[in-house]
Design an enzyme around this catalytic site. Structure first.
Site: not given
Ligand SMILES: NC(=O)C1=CN([C@@H]2O[C@H](COP(=O)(O)OP(=O)(O)OC[C@H]3O[C@@H](n4cnc5c(N)ncnc54)[C@H](O)[C@@H]3O)[C@@H](O)[C@H]2O)C=CC1
Ligand SMILES: CC(=O)[C@H](N)C(=O)O
Length: 396
Positions: A73, A75, A98, A204
């Site tokens: 859920l 981004q 969650i 991170y």
């Molecule tokens: N959005 C970005 O710019 C980037 C994202 N990523 C990676 O992509 C992946 C997804 O990123 P986003 O969707 O942006 O992250 P986000 O922060 O938007 O979503 C992370 C999700 O993890 C869930 N979460 C937190 N604790 C939890 C738990 N105990 N059990 C299950 N779920 C849990 C949250 O409820 C949330 O929906 C991450 O691993 C992030 O590191 C990597 C580089 C860039």
């Molecule tokens: C680049 C990433 O991993 C993320 N958007 C963050 O800024 O933490």
């Protein structure tokens, strides 16, 4: 005899000859079937496709992989589920998190509760739903992680250990995204290649280097099909960012349309790699479908563009000429100052054909195309989402 029976006899004669001539004996019996089993049919070598059709042992519709997305859920997860459901079938892609799913997500296909720290629950889901692939998105991002280091260690490190062990145990293909944040001040910043010094200064980043190394270790030690892409800042219109250092590049579009006033929490000249979400999601699907033996690495950089807040403001002003911009760097500046400015993703482009579609102009065009109707048609600025589920900005 009918044509079908003749067809079968001819096919099995060919199989017999191939087996006799040892061409596919090793790859058929042990390795290739399980390996090609979860590739998209288009990517399978023709002769193997023919082979698999005869003895296909999976019960999944059309031999598509069954995918569990953790942290879906956030981004990236909702968009990936939608892309994968179109490709693999709605019932084959399980979203999990969650938090309670919004109605449009709950109605879109299977959604289950899964805390990444609960090994047994994950095990139950994998067994009950015959999962083949895990896309492990649960994480605390860079800025949020710095504000709660113990929780970031649990979610990002213990959570990873759970999916690694389960992927090994159930022979799953595992995708864990990494990030530009896996590099630090000692890494070359312009450009930053795949293989170089990685000494990040955030929890991170440390947890993501740990994920890369553990995944590669499980691949070499246990033959587990671990794959990782290091993403730059991802920019999306339909979902809000989760508390990272690159989030300003999403906020600007909402602020431009909502108030016409934008305050960047990064300095005007802070250059960071970025990517539009459609490119990001396409890279995941493309990468997951590449036959394992075509990958020369388990972890690749991918990117689309690099820009500074000032350059983005200039591009946004082509759509909203009255936009006012201020630069008030906060604690996230310190993080950004240690991250890559330009990402070298030439290995991904050479090894498996990675190619981005959106540059900074394309990014701004699509963001305004998607967000303008959200702000134009809904006169209640406090509503978090419009009628079609598109998100308004909710994070600070
Ligand atoms: N959005 C970005 O710019 C980037 C994202 N990523 C990676 O992509 C992946 C997804 O990123 P986003 O969707 O942006 O992250 P986000 O922060 O938007 O979503 C992370 C999700 O993890 C869930 N979460 C937190 N604790 C939890 C738990 N105990 N059990 C299950 N779920 C849990 C949250 O409820 C949330 O929906 C991450 O691993 C992030 O590191 C990597 C580089 C860039
Ligand atoms: C680049 C990433 O991993 C993320 N958007 C963050 O800024 O933490």
């Amino acid at each position: 005899m009918t044509t079908t029976v003749w067809g079968l006899i001819i096919k099995w004669l060919i199989v017999f000859v191939l087996l006799k001539s040892n061409i596919f004996i090793t790859s058929y019996g042990i390795y290739t079937i399980s390996y090609y089993d979860d590739c998209h049919p288009e990517n399978r070598p023709k002769i193997i496709v023919f082979f698999i059709r005869e003895i296909d042992h999976t019960k999944h519709e059309g031999n598509k992989p069954r995918v569990l997305i953790t942290g879906s859920l956030g981004q990236l997860g909702t968009g990936l589920a939608s892309v994968m459901r179109k490709r693999y079938g709605v019932q084959n892609v399980f979203m999990s998190d969650i938090i309670k799913a919004p109605p449009n997500v709950a109605a879109s296909g299977p959604y289950v509760f899964a805390d990444i720290l609960d090994f047994k629950r994950l095990q139950e889901l994998i067994v009950t739903h015959s999962i083949d692939w895990i896309v492990h998105f649960s994480a605390l991002l860079s800025a949020v992680g710095e504000n709660n280091v113990p929780l970031a260690m649990r979610v990002n490190i213990e959570g990873l250990h759970n999916v690694l062990e389960l992927s090994k145990q159930y022979k799953l293909k595992l995708f864990v995204p990494s990030t530009i944040g896996a590099f630090g001040p000692d890494s070359p910043r312009n450009p930053t290649p795949d293989l170089t010094i990685q000494r990040p200064r955030t929890i991170y980043g440390v947890s993501k280097v740990h994920a890369e190394l553990m995944g590669e270790y499980y691949f070499h030690r246990f033959g587990m099909d671990f794959r990782s892409l290091r993403f730059p800042g991802v920019i999306s219109a339909d979902t809000n960012p989760g508390g990272g250092t690159t989030d300003y590049a999403v906020h600007i579009f909402h602020d431009a349309l909502q108030t016409g006033d934008f305050t960047s929490f990064l300095r005007r000249d802070t250059r960071l790699p970025m990517m539009y979400i459609d490119d990001c999601l396409r890279s995941v699907v493309q990468f997951m479908e590449i036959p394992s033996n075509q990958l020369k690495q388990r972890t690749y950089n991918v990117t689309a563009m690099s820009f500074t807040p000032e350059e983005l403001v200039a591009e946004v002003r082509k759509h909203v000429p009255h936009l006012k911009a201020k630069y008030e760097p906060d604690s996230r500046q310190k993080i950004a100052d240690t991250w890559p400015e330009v990402f070298d993703d030439s290995n991904a482009r050479a090894d498996w054909g990675w190619k981005h579609e959106y540059d900074i102009k394309g990014l701004c065009d699509i963001m305004f195309e998607k967000l303008r109707p959200v702000y134009d048609t809904d006169s209640h600025p406090d509503n978090a989402s419009s009628k079609d589920g598109k998100q308004k900005r909710t994070t600070a």
